[in-house]
Design a protein around this motif. Structure first.
Motif, PDB file in Angstrom:
ATOM      1  N   THR A 170       0.832  -1.202   0.000  1.00 54.02           N
ATOM      2  CA  THR A 170       0.000   0.000   0.000  1.00 54.02           C
ATOM      3  C   THR A 170       0.869   1.256   0.000  1.00 54.02           C
ATOM      4  O   THR A 170       0.620   2.205  -0.759  1.00 54.02           O
ATOM      5  N   LYS A 171       1.891   1.246   0.843  1.00 53.73           N
ATOM      6  CA  LYS A 171       2.803   2.393   0.923  1.00 53.73           C
ATOM      7  C   LYS A 171       3.484   2.628  -0.424  1.00 53.73           C
ATOM      8  O   LYS A 171       3.584   3.774  -0.896  1.00 53.73           O
ATOM      9  N   GLN A 172       3.933   1.547  -1.060  1.00 58.73           N
ATOM     10  CA  GLN A 172       4.617   1.692  -2.345  1.00 58.73           C
ATOM     11  C   GLN A 172       3.674   2.179  -3.447  1.00 58.73           C
ATOM     12  O   GLN A 172       4.045   3.004  -4.272  1.00 58.73           O
ATOM     13  N   LEU A 173       2.454   1.656  -3.450  1.00 60.00           N
ATOM     14  CA  LEU A 173       1.489   2.073  -4.472  1.00 60.00           C
ATOM     15  C   LEU A 173       1.139   3.549  -4.334  1.00 60.00           C
ATOM     16  O   LEU A 173       1.021   4.274  -5.330  1.00 60.00           O
ATOM     17  N   LYS A 174       0.969   4.002  -3.102  1.00 57.18           N
ATOM     18  CA  LYS A 174       0.679   5.415  -2.893  1.00 57.18           C
ATOM     19  C   LYS A 174       1.886   6.281  -3.252  1.00 57.18           C
ATOM     20  O   LYS A 174       1.730   7.401  -3.743  1.00 57.18           O
ATOM     21  N   MET A 175       3.077   5.729  -3.041  1.00 55.32           N
ATOM     22  CA  MET A 175       4.315   6.442  -3.374  1.00 55.32           C
ATOM     23  C   MET A 175       4.411   6.728  -4.875  1.00 55.32           C
ATOM     24  O   MET A 175       5.048   7.684  -5.297  1.00 55.32           O
ATOM     25  N   LEU A 176       3.754   5.894  -5.677  1.00 51.96           N
ATOM     26  CA  LEU A 176       3.822   6.051  -7.130  1.00 51.96           C
ATOM     27  C   LEU A 176       2.679   6.896  -7.692  1.00 51.96           C
ATOM     28  O   LEU A 176       2.581   7.094  -8.899  1.00 51.96           O
ATOM     29  N   GLY A 177       1.801   7.375  -6.817  1.00 51.98           N
ATOM     30  CA  GLY A 177       0.801   8.348  -7.240  1.00 51.98           C
ATOM     31  C   GLY A 177      -0.350   7.797  -8.038  1.00 51.98           C
ATOM     32  O   GLY A 177      -0.969   8.528  -8.818  1.00 51.98           O
ATOM     33  N   PHE A 178      -0.679   6.516  -7.862  1.00 48.50           N
ATOM     34  CA  PHE A 178      -1.788   5.940  -8.613  1.00 48.50           C
ATOM     35  C   PHE A 178      -3.114   6.441  -8.057  1.00 48.50           C
ATOM     36  O   PHE A 178      -3.306   6.525  -6.838  1.00 48.50           O
ATOM     37  N   SER A 179      -4.034   6.741  -8.970  1.00 49.03           N
ATOM     38  CA  SER A 179      -5.289   7.398  -8.577  1.00 49.03           C
ATOM     39  C   SER A 179      -6.367   6.379  -8.212  1.00 49.03           C
ATOM     40  O   SER A 179      -7.473   6.412  -8.749  1.00 49.03           O
ATOM     41  N   TYR A 180      -6.043   5.472  -7.311  1.00 48.86           N
ATOM     42  CA  TYR A 180      -7.022   4.488  -6.862  1.00 48.86           C
ATOM     43  C   TYR A 180      -8.007   5.121  -5.878  1.00 48.86           C
ATOM     44  O   TYR A 180      -7.668   6.065  -5.157  1.00 48.86           O
ATOM     45  N   ASP A 181      -9.207   4.536  -5.841  1.00 47.14           N
ATOM     46  CA  ASP A 181     -10.172   4.906  -4.803  1.00 47.14           C
ATOM     47  C   ASP A 181      -9.851   4.035  -3.592  1.00 47.14           C
ATOM     48  O   ASP A 181     -10.320   2.912  -3.475  1.00 47.14           O
ATOM     49  N   TRP A 182      -9.026   4.558  -2.695  1.00 45.93           N
ATOM     50  CA  TRP A 182      -8.546   3.760  -1.564  1.00 45.93           C
ATOM     51  C   TRP A 182      -9.633   3.460  -0.548  1.00 45.93           C
ATOM     52  O   TRP A 182      -9.452   2.622   0.334  1.00 45.93           O
ATOM     53  N   SER A 183     -10.787   4.119  -0.662  1.00 44.09           N
ATOM     54  CA  SER A 183     -11.887   3.788   0.245  1.00 44.09           C
ATOM     55  C   SER A 183     -12.470   2.408  -0.083  1.00 44.09           C
ATOM     56  O   SER A 183     -13.222   1.854   0.714  1.00 44.09           O
TER      57      SER A 183
END
Length: 945
Positions: free
Chosen positions: A109-122
């Motif tokens: 999760t930390k790595q994916l957010k680090m790459l700026g992907f526009s997922y709906d994390w909710s």
């Protein structure tokens, strides 16, 4: 140094998106919807590698692009966290799999957010979430509650299964047993793929060359009680419905080949004395075929019923349940030894055509139903229990494998198809039984059927066998039912109870766990490791969990667990309604969002996840839970990213290099000089000592020495794995995203290059300097940035770039889109005045690819909020066409100059401009123009003498 600093900018905007829930998707789409999905990852202990972001970046570009075009975009992410990979990691680290899984999910999760992907994390989910696998268990119970109606071609509730009168007469237990035999989820005691090292059984799709897909451990065949899913009932629809989806043809072919549909006939051979055969045939004709085979029937499947008269022996698979029944005492030892040896081979090894055929005679014979002749029955491993009926009639004159076997064991070869005169085989040798022919032709040596063409013979013999109760036309599939049990701890527990007697022995009666009692959670046990035997770890669970009591009846829970594929079969549905505690998905939301519009992932899942998901989806469709027949409308497979190119030179015994062009391999694979046979030694060469010369690599110190170059799959053993964290730390997430898209077409296999990462970082630096002053103190907009109208050339450059990038994103040609933006940057770097409006449009088209730097530049240009929902720039078609174009001019095919003409000029105008050019006019002086060739917009060529 420019003020572009990803280490500051990227965390800033990631925090902004997170705090403002920028990419949260509404429950129901507003306007046109787009559902884009990545094949979610297994959260391994090593975290993401640079292969993961390739597909994720592609989908993120599409999603950001389409949001700006006004679509409601659903772009979720989750984790496939049950199963062997997660459990093997837990065993290696000696931690409970729930702890290691949670740690690994947090890392991913930390790595994916680090790459700026526009997922709906909710909407994030993990297949190990109790509230998620509650509904996985519920879907299993739907499979358990469904039977396949072959007349309608659909799954129906088990309560609607017609029960024969004679079964009803036997009582309630007989009815339940009859229902259990027809359920889509059922128990089987057939031979399975057992992996002693992993301590579990594996599906056929998880075994590669006789070894487990996970770990590469040897696999053997053992008879065990297992849960199976009747995917074969849906084989026909799984094949035909591939026409409904926009998938790569290669993936469709893989699925079609795995399903392996063929049309032929099932035929019964009588096992017993020839004298009894005629009466047996008459009695069978009164019974509608197919009846259930008994000990006197050996049923075979063949695609060539027209060759029945040429059957000179029969073969059954080593796993066939009739092996013991057919083996005579004299052959017992030989048959047993042969079957034990066959159990250690993979299906692929057994099917290798290049290997010498092996087998053993059972001592028994069967009666050929078309001519009453006795046929010897052999056991041979080239016949698979998992295909057809596990038994064949062997016609060596017209089947290559049968011919090889017959030659090995000196068995008769009788030709029954005359191939006629042709270039493929010698007709005389075929009819003499000396060679094999698989060519259609005219029947011979076939009694009353002599003279029939192959197609007509097939139809007539099949109809005659059916009328006599001896056979029927049949469609067969290579696809086998899905083995759905694992003897491991880390998986979804089955919601199934086995009734036990007073001594806690199963009675054979099973029942489903009530829906109100779902989920069945995993109990806490200290020892979760596999036992090394078919006894699952859950058999050692606490008594209170293992033995529930319902209405005074004691039960034991199913102790096998589901495979890792269970949770990934339906996650795309749960993303739509991820927090619903009442149903697995709200019907209105499902109708609004399904099907998945774009699915991106690896081609390695062609006959595993993709086939399994389609099967589950079709069952849910039949039961009225989903509205589409197929789950994934469009599929793209991203290519593999290899490690950096490695260089190898070859050294003589004295230490001198020899060019790779002069080196070959000997019979044992050793490197030698082609001419002399002298042995040379491969030696790894440092990339700094190598330079490119034409299409080859050579030593810098001696350019005559050619060097071999090759990129390998990333692996820890080679030490060439690239960690995205390191790339982001050194160059930024936007550079990593851009480079992975710029490497080449998305489906292509591409080698990694850190120099390439530096190159795209340089592009981002230039893009930054278009707008921001190059100074070390506060951020200041460039003095070249002005509120003016663009010149015609600037406007044309902008509008052509918008058009090309728009088209390239639509076509998923991300590498060429980046090239267009690089050209734009190079052009405007040279401009002394840069219109603010042009730069704002450029930032918007850059944003799907490099969202962090784009957000920062947008803010500097006056944007008050995120650009994520700003309208995508439009282009003027008229401005995308060049006002003038440059035309090459040739004389006798050789380039002699270029002329500039208005775009769209006709042949006469282009020709006049070419002849008026001073250099061309000089070269044409004194020559006669024989012919003038003009290709508008392309070239002019003068043929002279």
């Amino acid at each position: 140094m420019p003020r572009y600093n990803p280490a500051t900018i990227e965390p800033k905007w990631q925090q902004y998106w997170d705090q403002h829930q920028t990419f949260k998707t509404p429950d129901m789409p507003v306007g046109e919807k787009l559902y884009v999905l990545d094949m979610f990852p297994y959260p391994s202990g090593s975290g993401l590698h640079v292969g993961h972001p390739e597909g994720y970046t592609a989908t993120d570009i599409v999603c950001r692009f389409e949001r700006m075009r006004g679509k409601s975009v659903l772009h979720p992410m989750g984790f496939d966290a049950f199963g062997l990979p997660a459990e093997e990691h837990a065993i290696r680290t000696n931690k409970h799999p729930r702890l290691t899984t949670e740690e690994n999910v947090a890392t991913f999760t930390k790595q994916l957010k680090m790459l700026g992907f526009s997922y709906d994390w909710s909407r994030v989910l993990s297949t190990t979430d109790v509230e998620y696998f509650k509904w996985t268990q519920w879907i299993f119970l739907e499979l358990f509650d469904t039977w396949f109606d072959h007349e309608t071609g659909k799954g129906r509730p088990i309560a609607e299964l017609p029960i024969p009168v004679e079964v009803k007469a036997e009582g309630e237990r007989a009815v339940q047993q009859y229902q259990d035999e027809h359920r889509l989820a059922y128990q089987s005691y057939a031979p399975v793929n057992w992996c002693p090292k992993l301590g579990t059984v594996l599906a056929n799709e998880e075994v590669i060359d006789g070894k487990s897909e996970v770990g590469g451990h040897p696999v053997i065949r053992l008879p065990l009680r297992q849960w199976m899913l009747r995917i074969t009932a849906y084989a026909d629809r799984l094949e035909k419905d591939l026409d409904q989806v926009n998938w790569p043809e290669g993936i469709k072919k893989l699925q079609r080949d795995w399903i392996g549909r063929s049309v032929g006939a099932e035929v019964d051979f009588y096992i017993g004395p020839a004298a009894e055969f005629s009466n047996w045939g008459c009695s069978r004709s009164k019974t509608k075929f197919p009846r259930k085979p008994d000990d006197n029937v050996l049923r075979i499947y063949t695609t060539r019923p027209d060759t029945l008269f040429g059957a000179t022996y029969m073969v059954i698979a080593p796993e066939h349940p009739f092996v013991a029944h057919l083996t005579t005492p004299a052959q017992q030892a030989a048959v047993t030894a042969y079957c034990e040896k066959a159990a250690s081979k993979s299906d692929r090894e057994r099917q290798e055509d290049t290997k010498k055929k092996t087998g053993v005679f059972t001592g028994s014979t069967a009666i050929n139903p078309v001519n009453g002749q006795p046929v010897p029955i052999w056991v041979a491993d080239y016949v698979l229990w998992g295909y057809g009926t596990g038994a064949i009639m062997a016609v060596p004159a017209h089947d290559e494998r049968d011919f090889e076997f017959a030659q090995t064991f000196d068995l008769p070869v009788i030709a029954v198809v005359d191939p006629g005169d042709n270039d493929e085989v010698d007709r005389r040798e075929v009819l003499a039984g000396k060679v094999c022919s698989t060519i259609d032709g005219v029947s011979c040596n076939s009694g009353p059927y002599n003279g029939l063409m192959t197609g007509e013979f097939k139809r007539r013999i099949t109809a005659d066998l059916s009328g006599a109760g001896l056979g029927r036309e049949a469609v067969n599939y290579k696809l086998r039912d899905w083995l759905f049990s694992r003897q491991r701890f880390w998986g979804e527990p089955f919601p199934i109870l086995h009734e036990v007697d007073a001594a806690d022995k199963p009675t054979g009666v099973i029942r489903a766990v009530s829906q109100v009692d779902l989920p069945v959670d995993l109990p806490h046990i200290e020892e979760f490791k596999p036992t090394g035997t078919p006894e699952p770890p859950l058999s050692k669970a606490p008594i209170s969990w293992l033995y529930p009591e319902i209405n005074g009846q004691r039960y034991v829970r199913e102790t096998n667990t589901m495979p890792q594929w269970a949770g990934s079969c339906w996650y795309y549905l749960r993303f739509i309604d991820v927090r619903n505690g009442q149903v697995f998905i709200d019907r209105e939301k499902e109708k609004a969002w399904m099907p998945v519009d774009l699915y991106v992932g690896g081609a390695e899942h062609a006959v595993l996840h993709l086939l399994y998901s389609r099967f589950w989806h079709k069952v849910l469709f039949d039961r009225g839970h989903v509205s589409t027949a197929e789950p994934f409308k469009s599929l793209i497979n991203q290519g593999m990213i290899l490690g950096e190119v490695e260089f190898t030179g070859y050294v003589r015994a004295g230490g001198a290099f020899v060019s790779a062009a002069e080196v070959t391999d000997d019979d044992e694979g050793n490197a030698i000089v082609k001419v002399s046979g002298e042995a040379v030694t491969p030696q790894k060469i440092n990339a700094d000592d190598v330079e490119k010369k034409g299409d080859s690599f050579v030593l810098k110190a001696d350019p005559s020495i050619r060097i071999e170059s090759r990129a390998f799959k990333m692996s820890k053993s080679r030490g060439n794995v690239i960690n995205p964290d390191d790339v982001v730390k050194g160059h930024g997430a936007d550079s990593l995203r851009l480079y992975e898209m710029f490497m080449g077409p998305l489906p292509a296999t591409k080698p990694w290059s850190m120099a390439g990462v530096s190159g795209v970082r340089g592009f981002l630096d230039r893009a930054w300097r278009l707008i921001v002053e190059d100074r070390a103190d506060d951020l200041v907009l460039s003095s070249t940035l002005q509120d003016v109208e663009p010149t015609e050339e600037q406007a044309r450059t902008l509008h052509k770039t918008i058009k090309q990038v728009t088209r390239d994103i639509d076509n998923k040609d991300f590498n060429t889109a980046i090239a267009r933006m690089m050209e734009f940057t190079n052009f405007f770097t040279k401009q002394t005045v840069r219109p603010r409006s042009v730069m704002k449009s450029f930032v918007l088209i850059l944003s799907p690819f490099a969202p962090h730097i784009a957000e920062e530049l947008w803010q500097l240009l006056g944007g008050k909020t995120t650009l994520a929902y700003e309208p995508w720039p439009t282009f003027d078609e008229a401005l995308t066409k060049d006002a003038e174009i440059e035309i090459p001019v040739q004389i006798l095919g050789k380039l002699r100059g270029k002329v500039v003409v208005p775009a769209g000029s006709d042949q006469d105008t282009i020709l006049a401009a070419a002849q008026a050019d001073p250099r061309i006019a000089e070269l044409l002086t004194g020559k006669t123009i024989v012919k003038s060739i003009v290709v508008p917009g392309k070239l002019v060529n003068f043929v002279v003498k």
